[in-house]
Scaffold this motif. Structure first.
Motif, PDB file in Angstrom:
ATOM      1  N   ARG A   1       5.476  -2.152 -64.003  1.00  0.00           N
ATOM      2  CA  ARG A   1       6.281  -2.477 -65.021  1.00  0.00           C
ATOM      3  C   ARG A   1       7.340  -1.513 -65.613  1.00  0.00           C
ATOM      4  N   ILE A   2       8.484  -2.024 -65.976  1.00  0.00           N
ATOM      5  CA  ILE A   2       9.494  -1.138 -66.338  1.00  0.00           C
ATOM      6  C   ILE A   2       9.967  -1.567 -67.793  1.00  0.00           C
ATOM      7  N   LEU A   3      10.093  -0.523 -68.474  1.00  0.00           N
ATOM      8  CA  LEU A   3      10.366  -0.400 -70.095  1.00  0.00           C
ATOM      9  C   LEU A   3      11.389   0.495 -70.366  1.00  0.00           C
ATOM     10  N   SER A   4      12.272   0.087 -71.265  1.00  0.00           N
ATOM     11  CA  SER A   4      12.860   1.205 -72.057  1.00  0.00           C
ATOM     12  C   SER A   4      13.385   0.722 -73.219  1.00  0.00           C
ATOM     13  N   GLY A   5      14.291   1.377 -74.055  1.00  0.00           N
ATOM     14  CA  GLY A   5      14.799   0.868 -75.163  1.00  0.00           C
ATOM     15  C   GLY A   5      15.986   1.825 -75.999  1.00  0.00           C
ATOM     16  N   ILE A   6      16.714   1.346 -76.658  1.00  0.00           N
ATOM     17  CA  ILE A   6      17.766   2.271 -77.289  1.00  0.00           C
ATOM     18  C   ILE A   6      17.595   1.943 -78.596  1.00  0.00           C
ATOM     19  N   GLN A   7      17.938   3.078 -79.422  1.00  0.00           N
ATOM     20  CA  GLN A   7      17.709   2.977 -81.004  1.00  0.00           C
ATOM     21  C   GLN A   7      18.816   2.333 -81.466  1.00  0.00           C
ATOM     22  N   ALA A   8      18.611   1.489 -82.603  1.00  0.00           N
ATOM     23  CA  ALA A   8      19.730   0.770 -83.077  1.00  0.00           C
ATOM     24  C   ALA A   8      20.312   1.580 -84.187  1.00  0.00           C
TER      25      ALA A   8
ATOM     26  N   PHE B   1      19.806  -0.284 -66.442  1.00  0.00           N
ATOM     27  CA  PHE B   1      18.853  -1.392 -66.628  1.00  0.00           C
ATOM     28  C   PHE B   1      19.053  -2.461 -65.944  1.00  0.00           C
ATOM     29  N   VAL B   2      20.338  -2.752 -65.499  1.00  0.00           N
ATOM     30  CA  VAL B   2      20.821  -4.054 -64.949  1.00  0.00           C
ATOM     31  C   VAL B   2      20.296  -3.767 -63.533  1.00  0.00           C
TER      32      VAL B   2
ATOM     33  N   ALA C   1      10.342  -6.022 -60.318  1.00  0.00           N
ATOM     34  CA  ALA C   1       8.983  -5.744 -61.236  1.00  0.00           C
ATOM     35  C   ALA C   1       9.337  -6.388 -62.520  1.00  0.00           C
ATOM     36  N   PRO C   2       8.577  -6.840 -63.403  1.00  0.00           N
ATOM     37  CA  PRO C   2       9.031  -7.315 -64.872  1.00  0.00           C
ATOM     38  C   PRO C   2       9.729  -6.055 -65.795  1.00  0.00           C
ATOM     39  N   ILE C   3      10.733  -6.358 -66.390  1.00  0.00           N
ATOM     40  CA  ILE C   3      11.286  -5.349 -67.159  1.00  0.00           C
ATOM     41  C   ILE C   3      11.663  -5.725 -68.452  1.00  0.00           C
ATOM     42  N   PHE C   4      11.061  -4.733 -69.346  1.00  0.00           N
ATOM     43  CA  PHE C   4      11.086  -4.963 -70.842  1.00  0.00           C
ATOM     44  C   PHE C   4      12.389  -4.080 -71.571  1.00  0.00           C
ATOM     45  N   VAL C   5      12.978  -4.558 -72.127  1.00  0.00           N
ATOM     46  CA  VAL C   5      14.077  -4.086 -73.009  1.00  0.00           C
ATOM     47  C   VAL C   5      14.153  -4.220 -74.110  1.00  0.00           C
ATOM     48  N   PHE C   6      14.104  -3.036 -75.132  1.00  0.00           N
ATOM     49  CA  PHE C   6      14.199  -3.482 -76.523  1.00  0.00           C
ATOM     50  C   PHE C   6      15.119  -2.680 -77.356  1.00  0.00           C
ATOM     51  N   VAL C   7      15.140  -3.301 -78.682  1.00  0.00           N
ATOM     52  CA  VAL C   7      15.978  -2.359 -79.581  1.00  0.00           C
ATOM     53  C   VAL C   7      15.046  -1.678 -80.633  1.00  0.00           C
ATOM     54  N   ALA C   8      15.398  -0.524 -80.570  1.00  0.00           N
ATOM     55  CA  ALA C   8      14.268   0.463 -81.324  1.00  0.00           C
ATOM     56  C   ALA C   8      14.844   0.356 -82.826  1.00  0.00           C
ATOM     57  N   ASP C   9      14.515  -0.732 -83.417  1.00  0.00           N
ATOM     58  CA  ASP C   9      14.917  -0.693 -84.977  1.00  0.00           C
ATOM     59  C   ASP C   9      13.809   0.169 -85.698  1.00  0.00           C
TER      60      ASP C   9
ATOM     61  N   LYS D   1       1.799  -1.304 -71.052  1.00  0.00           N
ATOM     62  CA  LYS D   1       1.250  -0.735 -69.783  1.00  0.00           C
ATOM     63  C   LYS D   1       2.375  -0.455 -68.758  1.00  0.00           C
ATOM     64  N   ALA D   2       3.402   0.116 -69.424  1.00  0.00           N
ATOM     65  CA  ALA D   2       4.629   0.235 -68.646  1.00  0.00           C
ATOM     66  C   ALA D   2       4.490   1.561 -67.678  1.00  0.00           C
ATOM     67  N   THR D   3       4.792   1.451 -66.436  1.00  0.00           N
ATOM     68  CA  THR D   3       4.834   2.439 -65.317  1.00  0.00           C
ATOM     69  C   THR D   3       5.934   3.369 -65.147  1.00  0.00           C
ATOM     70  N   GLU D   4       7.068   2.688 -65.505  1.00  0.00           N
ATOM     71  CA  GLU D   4       8.321   3.409 -65.392  1.00  0.00           C
ATOM     72  C   GLU D   4       9.257   3.233 -66.376  1.00  0.00           C
ATOM     73  N   VAL D   5       9.859   4.331 -67.095  1.00  0.00           N
ATOM     74  CA  VAL D   5      10.455   4.322 -68.136  1.00  0.00           C
ATOM     75  C   VAL D   5      11.974   5.061 -67.914  1.00  0.00           C
ATOM     76  N   PRO D   6      13.099   4.324 -67.384  1.00  0.00           N
ATOM     77  CA  PRO D   6      14.315   4.501 -67.328  1.00  0.00           C
ATOM     78  C   PRO D   6      15.021   5.406 -68.539  1.00  0.00           C
TER      79      PRO D   6
END
Ligand code: TRP
Length: 348
Positions: free
Chosen positions: A18-25, A41-42, A49-57, A154-159
């Motif tokens: 699973r891939i996950l990352s975020g950018i601070q707002a 991310f694109v 793999a499922p990818i989760f991308v969030f806004v780190a507010d 349970k992300a395994t990779e974090v760009p």
């Protein structure tokens, strides 16, 4: 087992990739964010793999944020995700503060992480400056919340960029200590940072030694993700250079920060290596290279920035994507936090 026998290695995590990352707002986005994170991310979104991308507010408020501004900044980051090409049907795009389990897991991890680990974090030292006693406690424990963001899914990779490597190491330490302390080997994965390519560090267009930054007082130092085609072209034309022609070797290039930065931007936008770019432009003056770079920057960035401006005029559309993403993120996060609470002995 005798004393001499080494302890068997804890069973490794066997869950899915699973891939996950975020950018601070906390501020306007620019070309550096685009090449260092968004574009990346694109590319990852189509790997299966499922990818989760969030806004780190939640991370944003570790330093003071005007509430109304936080709302618009959250939308700006979400708009940038969408304008860059993240597809909400494939990628789960959500606001961190919409999924309660981030805060719940962060508290538990606050009790797993050690003060000594946090004392070593260089980002806290930089951000808190000379008066660390005046920094928020949240700024200090920022990396623990980041560990919660990652391990909740349970992300395994974090760009991430190079500057986040230390936070990823802390995430692994938290995962390992949790797994050991609670006797649940392999419960959390030890996630790997995926450090991005050569354009990870895009430098200012006015100073090849300073990072491109939203806080630089000169707007000409950066290409904003809301700049229109004419502005993009004008900023490239005005970019600082030196009088010499473009070098023909990487060694010479590395000694010339402004030339190096423009070549790196060209390479990243064109999907080429820096060697390939200097093979084409080495020996030519900036009079030839800058127009080529301006054309490339306009053709690749103007559609993104136009879509960004369109979305920002339609906040309801952005909020629909975020609300849907939050629900899908919670469907993954909630069973994990429930299990964690049982493991720890909490009411659940
Ligand atoms: N600290 C990251 C940054 O400044 C943002 C972030 C917060 C993050 N939580 C994360 C990145 C989890 C990756 C995974 O860039």
């Amino acid at each position: 087992m005798t004393d001499q026998t080494p302890a068997p290695a804890a069973p490794a995590y066997t869950g899915p990739r699973r891939i996950l990352s975020g950018i601070q707002a906390s501020g306007a986005l620019h070309l550096g964010n685009y090449l260092g994170a968004l574009k990346r991310f694109v590319e990852l979104q189509d790997q299966g793999a499922p990818i989760f991308v969030f806004v780190a507010d939640m991370h944003a408020i570790t330093v003071w944020q005007e509430p109304a501004k936080l709302v618009t900044q959250r939308r700006e980051i979400a708009a940038a995700y969408l304008a860059s090409g993240l597809d909400p049907r494939k990628t789960i795009i959500f606001p961190q503060s919409a999924v309660r389990a981030h805060a719940e897991l962060a508290w538990i991890f606050n009790c797993v992480a050690r003060l000594g680990w946090l004392d070593r974090m260089t980002q806290f030292k930089e951000k808190s400056g000379k008066h660390k006693e005046r920094a928020s406690v949240g700024l200090y424990t920022y990396p623990v919340l980041q560990a919660a963001d990652i391990l909740l899914y349970k992300a395994t990779e974090v760009p991430v960029g190079e500057d986040q490597k230390q936070h990823l190491e802390l995430t692994r330490d938290v995962a390992q200590k949790f797994n050991n302390d609670f006797g649940v080997p392999g419960f959390f994965p030890l996630p790997d940072p995926v450090i991005q390519g050569p354009a990870t560090r895009v430098m200012s267009l006015r100073d090849g030694l300073a990072k491109m930054s939203k806080s630089d007082p000169s707007d000409n130092s950066r290409i904003n993700l809301t700049d229109d085609a004419d502005t993009i072209a004008a900023k490239i034309r005005k970019a600082k250079t030196d009088p010499a022609p473009l070098p023909e070797t990487l060694d010479e290039l590395n000694a010339r920060p402004e030339a190096k930065n423009l070549v790196a931007i060209y390479a990243a936008l064109a999907g080429l290596t820096r060697e390939q770019v200097i093979a084409e432009f080495g020996g030519q003056g900036f009079g030839a290279f800058k127009p080529a770079l301006a054309d490339l920057a306009v053709s690749s960035m103007a559609p993104v920035t136009a879509e960004m401006r369109r979305l920002l005029n339609d906040p309801a559309e952005i909020d629909r994507v975020l609300a849907d993403g939050a629900q899908r993120a919670a469907e993954v996060a909630d069973p994990v936090i429930e299990e964690v609470k049982k493991i720890v002995g909490f009411w659940s």
